[in-house]
Design a protein around this motif. Structure first.
Motif, PDB file in Angstrom:
ATOM      1  N   PHE A 177       0.861  -1.181   0.000  1.00  0.00           N
ATOM      2  CA  PHE A 177       0.000   0.000   0.000  1.00  0.00           C
ATOM      3  C   PHE A 177       0.896   1.229   0.000  1.00  0.00           C
ATOM      4  N   GLU A 178       0.408   2.315  -0.615  1.00  0.00           N
ATOM      5  CA  GLU A 178       1.103   3.589  -0.468  1.00  0.00           C
ATOM      6  C   GLU A 178       0.340   4.427   0.552  1.00  0.00           C
ATOM      7  N   ALA A 179       1.059   4.935   1.552  1.00  0.00           N
ATOM      8  CA  ALA A 179       0.453   5.801   2.556  1.00  0.00           C
ATOM      9  C   ALA A 179       0.377   7.218   2.003  1.00  0.00           C
ATOM     10  N   LEU A 180      -0.835   7.768   1.974  1.00  0.00           N
ATOM     11  CA  LEU A 180      -1.036   9.117   1.438  1.00  0.00           C
ATOM     12  C   LEU A 180      -1.669  10.009   2.505  1.00  0.00           C
ATOM     13  N   LEU A 181      -1.018  11.117   2.743  1.00  0.00           N
ATOM     14  CA  LEU A 181      -1.389  11.992   3.849  1.00  0.00           C
ATOM     15  C   LEU A 181      -2.638  12.820   3.545  1.00  0.00           C
ATOM     16  N   ARG A 182      -3.493  12.995   4.553  1.00  0.00           N
ATOM     17  CA  ARG A 182      -4.686  13.837   4.447  1.00  0.00           C
ATOM     18  C   ARG A 182      -4.781  14.706   5.688  1.00  0.00           C
ATOM     19  N   TRP A 183      -5.240  15.928   5.503  1.00  0.00           N
ATOM     20  CA  TRP A 183      -5.544  16.780   6.643  1.00  0.00           C
ATOM     21  C   TRP A 183      -7.038  16.691   6.895  1.00  0.00           C
ATOM     22  N   ASP A 184      -7.384  16.078   8.002  1.00  0.00           N
ATOM     23  CA  ASP A 184      -8.782  15.909   8.368  1.00  0.00           C
ATOM     24  C   ASP A 184      -9.224  17.141   9.143  1.00  0.00           C
ATOM     25  N   ASP A 201       3.335 -10.107   4.380  1.00  0.00           N
ATOM     26  CA  ASP A 201       4.225  -9.795   3.261  1.00  0.00           C
ATOM     27  C   ASP A 201       3.759  -8.535   2.530  1.00  0.00           C
ATOM     28  N   ILE A 202       3.085  -7.665   3.268  1.00  0.00           N
ATOM     29  CA  ILE A 202       2.594  -6.418   2.681  1.00  0.00           C
ATOM     30  C   ILE A 202       3.626  -5.314   2.896  1.00  0.00           C
ATOM     31  N   LYS A 203       3.979  -4.636   1.794  1.00  0.00           N
ATOM     32  CA  LYS A 203       4.918  -3.526   1.925  1.00  0.00           C
ATOM     33  C   LYS A 203       4.179  -2.216   2.097  1.00  0.00           C
ATOM     34  N   MET A 204       4.809  -1.288   2.797  1.00  0.00           N
ATOM     35  CA  MET A 204       4.230   0.042   2.948  1.00  0.00           C
ATOM     36  C   MET A 204       5.151   1.060   2.304  1.00  0.00           C
ATOM     37  N   HIS A 205       4.592   1.853   1.392  1.00  0.00           N
ATOM     38  CA  HIS A 205       5.356   2.918   0.757  1.00  0.00           C
ATOM     39  C   HIS A 205       5.032   4.244   1.437  1.00  0.00           C
ATOM     40  N   VAL A 206       6.072   4.979   1.810  1.00  0.00           N
ATOM     41  CA  VAL A 206       5.872   6.280   2.445  1.00  0.00           C
ATOM     42  C   VAL A 206       6.613   7.347   1.642  1.00  0.00           C
ATOM     43  N   ASN A 207       5.934   8.460   1.392  1.00  0.00           N
ATOM     44  CA  ASN A 207       6.555   9.560   0.654  1.00  0.00           C
ATOM     45  C   ASN A 207       7.401  10.432   1.570  1.00  0.00           C
ATOM     46  N   LEU A 208       8.572  10.807   1.104  1.00  0.00           N
ATOM     47  CA  LEU A 208       9.402  11.736   1.870  1.00  0.00           C
ATOM     48  C   LEU A 208       9.536  13.038   1.104  1.00  0.00           C
ATOM     49  N   GLU A 212       9.628   6.562  -0.666  1.00  0.00           N
ATOM     50  CA  GLU A 212       9.527   7.096  -2.033  1.00  0.00           C
ATOM     51  C   GLU A 212      10.081   8.508  -2.088  1.00  0.00           C
ATOM     52  N   ILE A 213      10.991   8.712  -3.031  1.00  0.00           N
ATOM     53  CA  ILE A 213      11.499  10.073  -3.255  1.00  0.00           C
ATOM     54  C   ILE A 213      11.395  10.385  -4.740  1.00  0.00           C
ATOM     55  N   THR A 214      11.230  11.654  -5.071  1.00  0.00           N
ATOM     56  CA  THR A 214      11.089  11.984  -6.489  1.00  0.00           C
ATOM     57  C   THR A 214      12.437  12.323  -7.112  1.00  0.00           C
ATOM     58  N   GLU A 215      12.458  12.162  -8.427  1.00  0.00           N
ATOM     59  CA  GLU A 215      13.664  12.471  -9.183  1.00  0.00           C
ATOM     60  C   GLU A 215      14.131  13.909  -8.970  1.00  0.00           C
ATOM     61  N   SER A 216      13.174  14.830  -8.934  1.00  0.00           N
ATOM     62  CA  SER A 216      13.558  16.241  -8.847  1.00  0.00           C
ATOM     63  C   SER A 216      14.296  16.538  -7.535  1.00  0.00           C
ATOM     64  N   MET A 217      13.998  15.761  -6.466  1.00  0.00           N
ATOM     65  CA  MET A 217      14.723  15.962  -5.207  1.00  0.00           C
ATOM     66  C   MET A 217      16.198  15.624  -5.371  1.00  0.00           C
ATOM     67  N   ILE A 218      16.453  14.542  -6.094  1.00  0.00           N
ATOM     68  CA  ILE A 218      17.820  14.057  -6.253  1.00  0.00           C
ATOM     69  C   ILE A 218      18.683  15.114  -6.930  1.00  0.00           C
ATOM     70  N   VAL A 247      14.208   1.748  -1.158  1.00  0.00           N
ATOM     71  CA  VAL A 247      14.019   3.088  -1.699  1.00  0.00           C
ATOM     72  C   VAL A 247      13.478   3.006  -3.115  1.00  0.00           C
ATOM     73  N   SER A 248      12.485   3.833  -3.397  1.00  0.00           N
ATOM     74  CA  SER A 248      11.864   3.850  -4.715  1.00  0.00           C
ATOM     75  C   SER A 248      11.904   5.257  -5.301  1.00  0.00           C
ATOM     76  N   ILE A 249      12.124   5.361  -6.600  1.00  0.00           N
ATOM     77  CA  ILE A 249      12.072   6.675  -7.246  1.00  0.00           C
ATOM     78  C   ILE A 249      10.667   6.892  -7.794  1.00  0.00           C
ATOM     79  N   ASP A 250      10.012   7.921  -7.246  1.00  0.00           N
ATOM     80  CA  ASP A 250       8.625   8.238  -7.557  1.00  0.00           C
ATOM     81  C   ASP A 250       8.559   9.154  -8.784  1.00  0.00           C
TER      82      ASP A 250
END
Ligand code: C2E
Ligand code: CA
Ligand code: CA
Ligand code: CA
Length: 282
Positions: free
Chosen positions: A57-64, A111-118, A149-155, A176-179
């Motif tokens: 799953f990818e964890a996606l942030l929300r402001w409640d 065996d579930i992976k969690m993706h978190v955006n940085l 997960e990090i984006t290319e533009s950050m690199i 580490v994954s490139i988003d």
């Protein structure tokens, strides 16, 4: 009478006014929202369409927000970044994500992976590696379950710093994954210096599938590049049947998108896991 006088170039609409007022409110309330922990996570499934299983799953942030309801990240991440609050919220996010991994493990889904955006601010924070280390130790989860997960533009901002940082993170066992891969307008040379585990093909490429030979060629090349670099590939923004068949034909079997599910609440994600599991094994 000239057109210019009849039609002003810009009309201050009521909508603009309320959007403007909302922005001001959010800006004023962002500090309070962090102390009151108004940030929650939604989870979007990532499936392996070949093996017919949920791989993560990818964890996606929300402001409640008490008044405005669920606010999407593009409306508040810039605010968290500019105030520096992202470091604290980011920490809470990783912690919650790891607690969720543990809950799933306890329910037999181990065996579930969690993706978190940085965000870039987090990657520049000196505490990040220590924070990750602490969370892993406290929650006692297998670090392999966690993907950053990090984006290319950050690199691109400071590649030497990121190469070191990502190596430190990977030493902990975290993947580490490139988003948004392919959207950073970058020279691909960084790929030879950076150690990562996977790439996520940006949804803009997936959505062009079948709309012309050029688009198809680009996405095929991305998949083949990843294969040659021995990286796992995940396609994002999969919305239609034709996206799936194209991806499978080109040997990309991990997918994420509205076709499978929108981002889900914690409760819905659990339901999704249980029904998907029953559908496959039952
Ligand atoms: P992202 O990492 O590229 O996340 C994917 C976005 O695409 C999500 O939007 C998701 O809801 C949306 N999406 C998923 N499937 C489909 C599809 O089939 N079609 C279309 N059109 N869209 C799809 P969301 O949740 O609004 O998040 C937007 C961005 O906010 C994320 O883009 C990510 O960059 C950022 N973000 C989210 N959570 C966090 C976080 O915890 N920390 C940081 N730093 N950034 C975050
Ligand atoms: Ca992402
Ligand atoms: Ca993405
Ligand atoms: Ca994005």
């Amino acid at each position: 009478m000239s057109d210019r006088l009849n039609k002003p170039c810009y009309v201050f609409e009521k909508n603009d006014e309320s959007r403007f007022l909302k922005e001001i409110r959010l800006e004023r309330e962002v500090f309070k929202s962090v102390t009151e922990e108004q940030f929650i996570l939604h989870y979007q499934p990532i499936v392996n369409q070949n093996q017919n299983r949920i791989v993560g799953f990818e964890a996606l942030l929300r402001w409640d927000h008490p008044e405005f309801g669920m606010i999407p990240p593009n409306e508040f991440i810039p605010l968290l970044e500019s105030t520096g609050l992202i470091v604290q919220v980011g920490y809470q996010t990783i912690k919650k994500a790891c607690q969720q991994i543990k809950t799933w493990e306890q329910n037999g889904f181990n065996d579930i992976k969690m993706h978190v955006n940085l965000s870039v601010r987090q990657l520049f924070s000196e505490e990040l590696v220590l924070q990750l280390e602490n969370i892993l130790a406290k929650e006692k989860i297998n670090p392999k379950r966690l993907t950053i997960e990090i984006t290319e533009s950050m690199i691109m901002e400071d590649s030497d710093h990121f190469i070191n940082m990502l190596d430190e993170i990977r030493k902990l066992g975290i993947e580490v994954s490139i988003d948004d891969f392919g959207t950073g307008y970058s020279a691909l040379s960084y790929l030879t210096r950076l150690n990562v585990d996977s790439i996520k093909i940006d949804q803009s490429f997936v959505q062009q599938v079948g709309c012309g030979d050029k688009g198809d060629a680009v996405i095929k090349s991305i998949i083949s590049l990843a294969r040659h670099l021995d990286l796992n590939v995940i396609a994002e923004g999969v919305e239609e049947e034709r996206h799936i068949s194209f991806l499978l034909e080109n040997e990309c079997s991990e997918m994420q998108g509205f076709y499978f599910s929108k981002p889900l609440t914690e409760y819905e994600a659990n339901q999704y896991l249980f029904t998907y599991h029953q559908k496959v094994s039952g």
